[in-house]
Design an enzyme around this catalytic site. Structure first.
Site, PDB file in Angstrom:
ATOM      1  N   GLY A  12     -13.214 -20.276  -2.135  1.00 28.92           N
ATOM      2  CA  GLY A  12     -12.842 -20.546  -3.307  1.00 28.92           C
ATOM      3  C   GLY A  12     -13.934 -20.491  -4.333  1.00 28.92           C
ATOM      4  N   ILE A  13     -14.013 -21.575  -5.075  1.00 30.11           N
ATOM      5  CA  ILE A  13     -15.002 -21.847  -6.103  1.00 30.11           C
ATOM      6  C   ILE A  13     -16.471 -22.068  -5.467  1.00 30.11           C
ATOM      7  CG2 ILE A  13     -15.788 -23.438  -8.032  1.00 30.11           C
ATOM      8  CD1 ILE A  13     -12.756 -23.904  -8.777  1.00 30.11           C
ATOM      9  N   ASP A  44     -19.085 -34.266   6.884  1.00 27.24           N
ATOM     10  CA  ASP A  44     -18.188 -34.903   5.841  1.00 27.24           C
ATOM     11  C   ASP A  44     -18.929 -35.818   5.147  1.00 27.24           C
ATOM     12  OD1 ASP A  44     -16.042 -36.373   4.935  1.00 27.24           O
ATOM     13  OD2 ASP A  44     -15.272 -36.957   6.859  1.00 27.24           O
ATOM     14  N   ALA A  61     -17.149 -30.248  -3.322  1.00 26.61           N
ATOM     15  CA  ALA A  61     -16.096 -30.601  -2.373  1.00 26.61           C
ATOM     16  C   ALA A  61     -14.998 -31.413  -3.255  1.00 26.61           C
ATOM     17  CB  ALA A  61     -16.826 -31.387  -1.311  1.00 26.61           C
ATOM     18  N   GLY A  62     -13.900 -31.510  -2.709  1.00 23.68           N
ATOM     19  CA  GLY A  62     -12.604 -32.092  -3.011  1.00 23.68           C
ATOM     20  C   GLY A  62     -11.372 -31.283  -2.894  1.00 23.68           C
ATOM     21  N   LEU A 103      -1.242 -32.495  -1.552  1.00 23.82           N
ATOM     22  CA  LEU A 103      -0.612 -31.071  -1.189  1.00 23.82           C
ATOM     23  C   LEU A 103      -0.727 -30.664   0.128  1.00 23.82           C
ATOM     24  CD1 LEU A 103      -2.907 -29.105  -4.208  1.00 23.82           C
ATOM     25  CD2 LEU A 103      -0.550 -29.682  -4.110  1.00 23.82           C
ATOM     26  N   TYR A 135      -4.953 -37.956  -7.967  1.00 24.67           N
ATOM     27  CA  TYR A 135      -5.892 -36.967  -7.889  1.00 24.67           C
ATOM     28  C   TYR A 135      -6.624 -36.664  -9.515  1.00 24.67           C
ATOM     29  CZ  TYR A 135      -7.792 -32.133  -8.245  1.00 24.67           C
ATOM     30  OH  TYR A 135      -8.616 -31.028  -8.285  1.00 24.67           O
ATOM     31  N   LYS A 163     -10.663 -37.307 -10.179  1.00 22.09           N
ATOM     32  CA  LYS A 163     -11.534 -36.311 -10.740  1.00 22.09           C
ATOM     33  C   LYS A 163     -11.942 -37.212 -12.306  1.00 22.09           C
ATOM     34  CE  LYS A 163     -11.647 -32.735  -8.392  1.00 22.09           C
ATOM     35  NZ  LYS A 163     -12.798 -32.408  -7.702  1.00 22.09           N
TER      36      LYS A 163
END
Length: 259
Positions: A15-16, A65, A93-94, A99, A162, A166
């Site tokens: 992903g990102i 980790d 990371a996150g 989900l 979440y 953030k």
């Protein structure tokens, strides 16, 4: 010949994070991709090494980790031993523990404690521990630190945990920017909105009806792409962004305004 920059990217296996690794490798940087899962890290590193070998870019996979202090400390020691400095640190990371969680996992006080703790560890501790482990390695002047937040920090996430995790990165970023600024190091945060082609929403992705809602919330009526975020991170790490620090840059097509 200019010295290769040392770029560290957490969550660099997909992903990102993978897009950020690619953006810096394309510039000829030596990138260290960090993450918990060895297989995607190694697969991504192999692909990018083949793609950018001609420009001198390289990507090294390092499994850890980062929510565990001893693991972050180990990474810091390895970076010190192998490179002696870090020019760019990207804390990507996150994820959202809810989900893909089992049905009922978030029920009751036990469930609330679980997902608030899990999201704090995944999104806040990973960034804080890696940053603190590498603080003394950051190039000074010229070092760059970027943290990845979310539109959820402004609009909520439906569960609180979440979004709260953030949002916690923002004051940490302000304090860190003030602390590192005299050394000529900038610290900024990028807050993406809906980004397609990531693992964030799980293997099935976003249901089509929800995807349409997210796209329509953006003023430019499109989903974000990992490259949109990666290019913003790359710009914040550039010499031209040297007087930008303590800022949250939103990459969401204007969706944060809620139109």
């Amino acid at each position: 010949m200019a010295e290769h920059r040392i770029v560290v990217v957490s969550g660099g296996g997909s992903g990102i994070g993978l897009a950020v690794c690619a953006a810096f490798a394309a510039e000829g940087a030596q990138v260290v991709a960090l993450g918990r899962r060895a297989e995607p890290l190694e697969d991504g590193a192999k692909e990018l090494n083949e793609r950018y070998a001609a420009v001198g870019g390289s990507v090294r996979a390092l499994t850890a980790d980062l929510s565990e202090p001893e693991e972050a400390e180990r990474v810091g020691a390895e970076l010190r031993s192998s490179y002696g400095r870090v020019d760019v640190l990207v804390n990507n990371a996150g994820g959202n523990a809810l989900l893909g969680a089992a049905e009922g996992a978030a029920d009751g006080l036990t469930g609330a404690a679980w997902h608030w703790t899990a999201n704090f560890r995944s999104n806040v501790l990973t960034a804080v521990l890696l940053t603190e482990a590498t603080r003394d390695l950051l190039a000074a002047p010229g070092g760059r630190v970027v943290l990845l937040s979310s539109i959820a920090a402004y609009r909520g996430s439906g569960s609180g945990s979440y979004a709260g995790a953030k949002a916690a990165l923002h004051p940490y970023m302000y304090d860190l920017a003030a602390d590192l600024g005299p050394r000529g190091i900038t610290v900024n945060t990028v807050a993406p909105g809906y980004i397609a082609d990531t693992e964030f929403f799980g293997p099935g992705g976003v249901p089509e009806a929800r995807r349409q809602v997210l796209v329509e919330q953006a003023m430019n009526r499109r989903a974000g792409e990992p490259a949109d975020v990666a290019e913003t991170v790359r710009w914040l790490a550039s010499p031209g962004a040297g007087h930008i620090t303590g800022q949250v840059i939103q990459v969401n097509g204007g969706a944060e305004k809620g139109r």
